[in-house]
Design a protein around this motif. Structure first.
Motif, PDB file in Angstrom:
ATOM      1  N   LYS A 127       0.819  -1.195   0.000  1.00 21.72           N
ATOM      2  CA  LYS A 127       0.000   0.000   0.000  1.00 21.72           C
ATOM      3  C   LYS A 127       0.861   1.257   0.000  1.00 21.72           C
ATOM      4  CE  LYS A 127      -3.151   2.514   2.713  1.00 21.72           C
ATOM      5  NZ  LYS A 127      -4.022   2.592   3.877  1.00 21.72           N
ATOM      6  N   LEU A 132       2.926  10.141   5.468  1.00 21.29           N
ATOM      7  CA  LEU A 132       1.519  10.188   5.079  1.00 21.29           C
ATOM      8  C   LEU A 132       1.021  11.620   4.988  1.00 21.29           C
ATOM      9  CD1 LEU A 132       0.071   7.201   7.093  1.00 21.29           C
ATOM     10  CD2 LEU A 132      -0.002   7.514   4.632  1.00 21.29           C
ATOM     11  N   LEU A 162      -8.735   8.427  -2.841  1.00 15.81           N
ATOM     12  CA  LEU A 162      -7.370   8.195  -2.398  1.00 15.81           C
ATOM     13  C   LEU A 162      -7.044   9.080  -1.206  1.00 15.81           C
ATOM     14  CD1 LEU A 162      -5.064   6.434  -3.159  1.00 15.81           C
ATOM     15  CD2 LEU A 162      -4.188   8.234  -4.637  1.00 15.81           C
ATOM     16  N   ILE A 163      -7.486  10.309  -1.289  1.00  8.28           N
ATOM     17  CA  ILE A 163      -7.252  11.230  -0.185  1.00  8.28           C
ATOM     18  C   ILE A 163      -7.949  10.732   1.080  1.00  8.28           C
ATOM     19  CG2 ILE A 163      -7.827  13.535   0.660  1.00  8.28           C
ATOM     20  CD1 ILE A 163      -7.256  14.531  -2.208  1.00  8.28           C
ATOM     21  N   ASN A 202      -8.578   7.757   1.736  1.00 12.42           N
ATOM     22  CA  ASN A 202      -7.809   6.604   2.167  1.00 12.42           C
ATOM     23  C   ASN A 202      -6.618   7.036   3.027  1.00 12.42           C
ATOM     24  OD1 ASN A 202      -5.825   4.490   2.215  1.00 12.42           O
ATOM     25  ND2 ASN A 202      -6.949   3.471   0.575  1.00 12.42           N
ATOM     26  N   VAL A 203      -5.896   8.001   2.551  1.00 21.05           N
ATOM     27  CA  VAL A 203      -4.725   8.459   3.298  1.00 21.05           C
ATOM     28  C   VAL A 203      -5.146   9.017   4.647  1.00 21.05           C
ATOM     29  CG1 VAL A 203      -2.838  10.116   3.328  1.00 21.05           C
ATOM     30  CG2 VAL A 203      -3.365   8.900   1.239  1.00 21.05           C
ATOM     31  N   GLU A 204      -6.223   9.749   4.650  1.00 17.20           N
ATOM     32  CA  GLU A 204      -6.705  10.299   5.911  1.00 17.20           C
ATOM     33  C   GLU A 204      -7.076   9.173   6.889  1.00 17.20           C
ATOM     34  OE1 GLU A 204      -9.728  12.851   4.445  1.00 17.20           O
ATOM     35  OE2 GLU A 204      -8.420  14.619   4.410  1.00 17.20           O
ATOM     36  N   THR A 222      -5.827   6.203   6.807  1.00 16.14           N
ATOM     37  CA  THR A 222      -4.603   5.521   7.198  1.00 16.14           C
ATOM     38  C   THR A 222      -3.912   6.238   8.344  1.00 16.14           C
ATOM     39  OG1 THR A 222      -4.347   4.888   4.894  1.00 16.14           O
ATOM     40  CG2 THR A 222      -2.467   4.536   6.330  1.00 16.14           C
ATOM     41  N   ILE A 223      -3.949   7.538   8.279  1.00 14.25           N
ATOM     42  CA  ILE A 223      -3.362   8.319   9.372  1.00 14.25           C
ATOM     43  C   ILE A 223      -4.099   8.024  10.673  1.00 14.25           C
ATOM     44  CG2 ILE A 223      -3.037  10.651  10.248  1.00 14.25           C
ATOM     45  CD1 ILE A 223      -2.487  11.553   7.398  1.00 14.25           C
ATOM     46  N   LEU A 240      -3.126   4.709  11.964  1.00 15.12           N
ATOM     47  CA  LEU A 240      -1.807   4.764  12.582  1.00 15.12           C
ATOM     48  C   LEU A 240      -1.907   5.287  14.009  1.00 15.12           C
ATOM     49  CD1 LEU A 240       0.840   4.030  11.144  1.00 15.12           C
ATOM     50  CD2 LEU A 240       1.353   6.462  11.068  1.00 15.12           C
ATOM     51  N   MET A 261      -8.517  -0.675   9.585  1.00 17.50           N
ATOM     52  CA  MET A 261      -8.950  -0.873   8.207  1.00 17.50           C
ATOM     53  C   MET A 261      -8.789  -2.333   7.817  1.00 17.50           C
ATOM     54  SD  MET A 261      -7.028   2.384   6.504  1.00 17.50           S
ATOM     55  CE  MET A 261      -7.723   2.333   4.859  1.00 17.50           C
ATOM     56  N   ASP A 287      -8.389  -5.333   4.798  1.00 18.37           N
ATOM     57  CA  ASP A 287      -7.486  -5.401   3.656  1.00 18.37           C
ATOM     58  C   ASP A 287      -8.066  -4.738   2.407  1.00 18.37           C
ATOM     59  OD1 ASP A 287      -5.729  -6.622   5.270  1.00 18.37           O
ATOM     60  OD2 ASP A 287      -5.934  -8.634   4.419  1.00 18.37           O
ATOM     61  N   LYS A 321      -7.980  -0.999   2.478  1.00 16.52           N
ATOM     62  CA  LYS A 321      -6.642  -0.439   2.338  1.00 16.52           C
ATOM     63  C   LYS A 321      -6.306  -0.053   0.909  1.00 16.52           C
ATOM     64  CE  LYS A 321      -4.601  -2.443   6.432  1.00 16.52           C
ATOM     65  NZ  LYS A 321      -3.795  -3.536   7.000  1.00 16.52           N
ATOM     66  N   PHE A 322      -6.966  -0.679  -0.037  1.00 18.90           N
ATOM     67  CA  PHE A 322      -6.637  -0.387  -1.428  1.00 18.90           C
ATOM     68  C   PHE A 322      -7.732   0.386  -2.150  1.00 18.90           C
ATOM     69  CE2 PHE A 322      -3.839  -3.884  -0.323  1.00 18.90           C
ATOM     70  CZ  PHE A 322      -2.625  -3.379  -0.759  1.00 18.90           C
ATOM     71  N   PHE A 334      -7.058   3.168  -4.926  1.00 17.58           N
ATOM     72  CA  PHE A 334      -5.936   2.848  -5.788  1.00 17.58           C
ATOM     73  C   PHE A 334      -6.405   2.274  -7.096  1.00 17.58           C
ATOM     74  CE2 PHE A 334      -3.567   2.835  -1.789  1.00 17.58           C
ATOM     75  CZ  PHE A 334      -2.504   3.607  -2.178  1.00 17.58           C
ATOM     76  N   ILE A 335      -7.411   1.495  -6.972  1.00 17.20           N
ATOM     77  CA  ILE A 335      -7.881   0.778  -8.134  1.00 17.20           C
ATOM     78  C   ILE A 335      -8.750   1.685  -8.968  1.00 17.20           C
ATOM     79  CG2 ILE A 335      -9.104  -1.264  -8.881  1.00 17.20           C
ATOM     80  CD1 ILE A 335      -8.468  -2.323  -5.984  1.00 17.20           C
ATOM     81  N   LYS A 336      -8.258   1.935 -10.136  1.00 14.82           N
ATOM     82  CA  LYS A 336      -8.946   2.881 -11.005  1.00 14.82           C
ATOM     83  C   LYS A 336      -9.995   2.178 -11.816  1.00 14.82           C
ATOM     84  CE  LYS A 336      -4.712   5.397 -11.112  1.00 14.82           C
ATOM     85  NZ  LYS A 336      -3.630   5.937 -11.893  1.00 14.82           N
TER      86      LYS A 336
END
Lengths: 251, 251
Positions: free
Chosen positions: A50, A80, B97-98, B100-102, B104-105, B108, B114, B116, B119-120, B123-125
């Motif tokens: 990822k 990130l 994607l954004i 997703n990153v948020e 992920t933070i 963390l 999340m 599996d 998590k992606f 990403f998948i277009k």
DNA sequence: TATAAACCATTACGCAACGTCAATGTCAAT
DNA sequence: ATTGACATTGACGTTGCGTAATGGTTTATA
């Protein structure tokens, strides 16, 4: 949860070739190799993949991704947050591009005309990014926010006739400026004509005119290398000369 | 306004190498060659380059761009509107994607967890890239190459009226399908109407129609998750129902 | 007027990130 | 027992340029 190469590929939306390639590079190695020689990926690899894909999305070369991720002082949270701002920047860029396409459609319908520079707005990532980050802020704080915005809006909604009139005016201004500059005297008659043309030209962009703002802009031509470059194309020192002219007649 | 290679490159934010390469490909040739052998680009080339860059931005290979732009029935406005929707789709993707990153933070920080798949996400277009690359090919091999090509061309060169007609037809088809599905009988009158609308709809894309191909496509609606998803948005099971309908009346 | 700096040309090799065979082995299910 | 889906490792191909190398042209400056 363990994954075979195909399952992971489908999960992440990449090809198996990609995963094998990443293995080859040492970028993403499977957790273990099963007795039959198959690659087996675990939880850790999923998270790693990822991260890799995030960097990839942002255009970072694989070799560099490898370095970054294997670096000792790699802080995921900091990374990130960097990603986040990069993505937000990308989003703004995309907005510009969309605006461009919308404009282009309008142009096709004959509603507006775009000049050559406008045509590539939104394509040039660096310049615009830099422009906005480096200069954009400066301009906005220094010369007033709404003025810049309104300038944009005015350009946006300009008709064909207005547009060609502006082009003519621009040419005339540049020629007069050149002539005045060659004479060398910022208080000459030619200089005065330059001043008036420049004022007229500014009013194409501005809703309200003030001498103070005019002087501010003229000073900007000297302070901001971007503008200096533009005017110095006509003749070196032209930007400074134009500022002098404006300061002479703006009182 | 005429441009040398360097000026055009700077204007458009590409390298001179790129412009020479495009010349070599016959994708963007200069307006003329000056007596000293220099490339000279004019207004037309600027507009062309812009179009090229737009397609490039959307991931279309240069060879294909060449074909599209040199195609006789190329309609710029339709193409631009397609670009627009593609860009908007890209924007949505970026939003994902954004998000997703948020997320992920947050993960963390231990605020959420999340799975599996999540998590992606982003990403998948699925929408653009997969459409064009992954399934595009599958369709080409499975259902005949030239048919898809012609479909593309036909869409590209469609006039405004045709385009809106197609939209209306699409709406009507979906509504009729929904109604027929709710009745539940794939051999009902409503089902027959659905079948006919679907045939008409297909003929918008196809140059030649055959019952075999029609059945093939209907089966594809069930086999291919992308299409299944599309039709199941109307109502779950709709894709299979439509296939049944087609198989009933295609004999 | 000479000379450097900047810009143009062509040719050609290089490369990142896979795609795409080809040949072969393994596993699950009919 | 075979078929079909999935795995392996090479190895070559492709796209879209980057990056010299080499040499002519134009422009600016000394």
């Amino acid at each position: 949860m363990e994954y075979t190469i195909n399952r992971l590929a489908k999960l992440a939306g990449v090809s198996t070739r990609t995963l094998r390639y990443y293995d080859e590079l040492g970028l993403l190695c499977p957790a273990r190799i099963s007795s039959n020689g198959y690659r087996v990926y675990g939880q850790k690899e999923i998270d790693l993949l990822k991260q890799i894909l995030l960097y990839r999305e942002l255009g970072v070369p694989l070799e560099e991704i490898k370095k970054i991720l294997s670096s000792k002082d790699f802080d995921e949270q900091v990374a990130l947050e960097k990603h986040l701002s990069a993505l937000l920047s990308k989003q703004r860029q995309l907005d510009l591009l969309i605006a461009n396409v919308e404009k282009t459609i309008k142009e096709l319908k004959g509603e507006i005309i775009m000049n050559d520079q406008e045509k590539f707005e939104g394509f040039i990532k660096k310049q615009i990014d830099d422009n906005e980050k480096k200069y954009g802020k400066e301009i906005r704080t220094k010369y007033g926010n709404d003025k810049v915005d309104r300038a944009n809006n005015k350009l946006m909604g300009m008709s064909k006739e207005q547009h060609s009139e502006l082009e003519n005016l621009t040419d005339e201004l540049n020629e007069t400026l050149k002539a005045a500059f060659e004479q060398g005297d910022p208080s000459s008659e030619m200089a005065q004509k330059t001043y008036e043309l420049h004022k007229k030209w500014l009013c194409f962009y501005w809703d309200s005119y003030s001498k103070e703002a005019h002087k501010g802009v003229a000073q900007m031509y000297v302070d901001d290398p971007r503008f200096t470059q533009y005017y110095d194309k006509i003749a070196v020192g032209c930007a400074a000369f134009l500022r002098d002219v404006v300061f002479v007649f703006c009182k």
